[in-house]
Motif scaffolding. Structure first.
Motif, short mmCIF file in Angstrom:
data_model
loop_
_atom_site.label_atom_id
_atom_site.label_comp_id
_atom_site.label_asym_id
_atom_site.label_seq_id
_atom_site.Cartn_x
_atom_site.Cartn_y
_atom_site.Cartn_z
N THR A 243 14.10 -4.36 -2.16
CA THR A 243 12.66 -4.61 -2.13
C THR A 243 11.91 -3.31 -2.45
O THR A 243 12.46 -2.20 -2.31
N ILE A 244 10.67 -3.47 -2.83
CA ILE A 244 9.86 -2.28 -3.13
C ILE A 244 9.72 -1.41 -1.88
O ILE A 244 9.82 -0.18 -1.96
N GLN A 245 9.53 -2.05 -0.74
CA GLN A 245 9.36 -1.28 0.49
C GLN A 245 10.60 -0.45 0.83
O GLN A 245 10.50 0.72 1.20
N LYS A 246 11.78 -1.04 0.66
CA LYS A 246 13.01 -0.30 0.93
C LYS A 246 13.22 0.83 -0.08
O LYS A 246 13.70 1.91 0.28
N ALA A 247 12.84 0.57 -1.32
CA ALA A 247 12.96 1.61 -2.35
C ALA A 247 12.06 2.80 -2.00
O ALA A 247 12.46 3.96 -2.17
N ILE A 248 10.86 2.50 -1.50
CA ILE A 248 9.94 3.57 -1.09
C ILE A 248 10.51 4.32 0.11
O ILE A 248 10.52 5.56 0.14
N ASP A 249 10.98 3.58 1.11
CA ASP A 249 11.46 4.20 2.35
C ASP A 249 12.64 5.14 2.11
O ASP A 249 12.82 6.11 2.86
N LYS A 250 13.42 4.88 1.08
CA LYS A 250 14.59 5.72 0.81
C LYS A 250 14.21 7.12 0.33
O LYS A 250 15.00 8.06 0.48
N LYS A 328 1.88 -2.57 -6.89
CA LYS A 328 2.47 -2.97 -5.60
C LYS A 328 2.99 -1.75 -4.84
O LYS A 328 2.85 -1.67 -3.61
N VAL A 329 3.58 -0.81 -5.57
CA VAL A 329 4.08 0.42 -4.94
C VAL A 329 2.92 1.17 -4.29
O VAL A 329 2.99 1.59 -3.13
N ILE A 330 1.84 1.32 -5.04
CA ILE A 330 0.67 2.04 -4.53
C ILE A 330 0.09 1.33 -3.31
O ILE A 330 -0.25 1.96 -2.30
N GLN A 331 0.00 0.01 -3.39
CA GLN A 331 -0.58 -0.76 -2.29
C GLN A 331 0.25 -0.62 -1.02
O GLN A 331 -0.30 -0.46 0.09
N LEU A 332 1.57 -0.65 -1.14
CA LEU A 332 2.44 -0.50 0.03
C LEU A 332 2.34 0.91 0.62
O LEU A 332 2.38 1.09 1.84
N LEU A 333 2.22 1.90 -0.24
CA LEU A 333 2.05 3.28 0.25
C LEU A 333 0.77 3.39 1.08
O LEU A 333 0.75 4.02 2.15
N ILE A 334 -0.29 2.77 0.60
CA ILE A 334 -1.58 2.81 1.31
C ILE A 334 -1.51 2.06 2.64
O ILE A 334 -2.03 2.51 3.66
N GLU A 335 -0.82 0.92 2.64
CA GLU A 335 -0.75 0.09 3.84
C GLU A 335 0.12 0.72 4.93
O GLU A 335 -0.18 0.59 6.12
N LYS A 336 1.17 1.42 4.54
CA LYS A 336 2.16 1.89 5.51
C LYS A 336 1.94 3.33 5.97
O LYS A 336 2.48 3.73 7.01
N HIS A 337 1.19 4.11 5.21
CA HIS A 337 1.09 5.54 5.52
C HIS A 337 -0.37 5.97 5.62
O HIS A 337 -1.10 5.91 4.62
N PRO A 338 -0.82 6.41 6.80
CA PRO A 338 -2.22 6.80 7.01
C PRO A 338 -2.71 7.86 6.03
O PRO A 338 -3.87 7.84 5.61
N CYS A 343 -6.35 9.21 1.50
CA CYS A 343 -6.57 9.71 0.14
C CYS A 343 -7.20 8.65 -0.76
O CYS A 343 -8.10 8.95 -1.56
N SER A 344 -6.75 7.41 -0.61
CA SER A 344 -7.29 6.34 -1.46
C SER A 344 -8.77 6.12 -1.19
O SER A 344 -9.53 5.76 -2.09
#
Length: 355
Positions: A243-250, A328-338, A343-344
């Motif tokens: 998933t995109i979220q797991k790819a980011i978390d890695k 989607k990558v950008i949106q998940l970064l914004i949602e998961k990380h303060p 910055c957004s």
């Protein structure tokens, strides 16, 4: 004839004596002017003199207040929240090489001249690899150094100052502070300085910390994090394998990054500002009207290298994924990380520094 002249002379002498005596009497009575007497101070003269004295006193007082105002007018302390992979090591180092009263774990103003001279002479660019007093202390101290080797190169040096030594130096003489610590450091810092300001200076003015937060384009930032860990971001457009979220978390620097920023920055004495860190020159130039330039500017700044330059052509996200996937990558970064959320919202707002 002689008798008449004698009588006349005597009469004239008597008249002169009488006139002189009369004049003295009149002067004594104040009926004739005496140009050798002090003139009485009239009410108008008194008023003028008092007014002049008051004006001089006011002018002196105003000048004194103006001097104090000029000296203490800047009740702002500037902070640089060093977020991972935003060029912070070189930003801190170059600020210390350009301005006075810069304090940071990646460089202080007071020793920046000699530190950069030694680094350039020995061609050392890796933080912690210079040999100096701090490296000598830290290489034998397990608390400071977990990367000791036999050639004297420890984990710390004057361009990478350990927490214990920074606390020993203190922050009372700092106009600009750069730090890689957890976010709680900042409210504790400004509260502590305001307490000292009140106790030691009898100063009623409150210090404000203007905290500058660097913000990069989010996907570029994520790829720099992956490069730091020597990892590759895995692209899966259909999310069938990952998933995109797991790819980011890695690859996201959660432990190092998320601890340095929080949405709990509610201290009234902290003002958060954002800025685009690259090129660094824009930010350094922006601060010239806010900080004092060094008497002896560092002639040659020795750059710090903390990352190998990553090859974008080998990063799948740029050419192998759709714009929708990137969004989607950008949106998940914004949602998961303060930090990403801040910055957004900040970039493009009135809180973005106009570099």
């Amino acid at each position: 004839m002689m008798g008449i002249e004698t009588t006349t002379s005597k009469s004239f002498l008597v008249v002169v004596i009488i006139v002189l005596v009369s004049t003295v009497v009149l002067i004594a009575q104040g009926m004739l002017p005496n140009y050798y007497q002090l003139k009485p101070i009239t009410s108008s003269t008194t008023t003028h003199s008092t007014t002049t004295t008051m004006q001089q006193s006011t002018t002196t007082k105003s000048s004194s207040l103006l001097l104090d105002s000029e000296t203490n007018s800047n009740n702002i302390i500037y902070g640089h929240l060093h977020f991972p992979k935003t060029g912070g090591s070189n930003l801190n180092g170059r600020m210390a090489a350009t301005y006075d009263n810069v304090c940071g774990n990646k460089g202080y103003s007071y020793d920046a001249y000699q530190f950069n001279s030694r680094g350039r002479h020995n061609n050392i660019t890796i933080p912690g690899h210079n040999i100096d007093v701090i490296s000598e202390v830290s290489k034998n101290n397990k608390e400071y150094n977990n990367n000791n080797n036999n050639n004297g190169k420890g984990k710390y040096d004057r361009g990478k100052v350990p927490k214990g030594i920074m606390n020993e130096i203190g922050y009372e003489d700092c106009n600009y502070i750069s730090q890689e610590k957890e976010w709680e450091f900042w409210p504790e810092l400004i509260n502590n300085l305001n307490q000292k300001n009140e106790d030691n200076n009898n100063n009623n003015s409150t210090l404000t910390l203007e905290l500058h937060v660097p913000c990069r384009e989010p996907i570029q930032h994520l790829m720099s994090m992956a490069s730091h860990f020597n990892k590759k971001y895995e692209c899966d457009e259909n999310e069938s394998k990952i998933t995109i979220q797991k790819a980011i978390d890695k690859v996201y620097m959660k432990r190092l990054g998320d601890g340095r920023f929080s949405n709990k920055f509610t201290n009234t004495n902290i003002e958060l500002k954002c800025f685009t860190p690259f090129p660094l020159e824009n930010y350094i130039h922006y601060m010239k009207d806010k900080l004092h330039s060094r008497r002896f500017p560092v002639p040659y700044y020795q750059p710090r290298t903390t990352n190998k330059k990553h090859d974008k052509s080998k990063e799948c996200i740029w050419d192998s994924t759709s714009d929708e996937y990137k969004q989607k990558v950008i949106q998940l970064l914004i949602e998961k990380h303060p930090y990403m959320k801040f910055c957004s919202e900040c970039i493009g707002s009135s809180n973005e520094l106009q570099l």
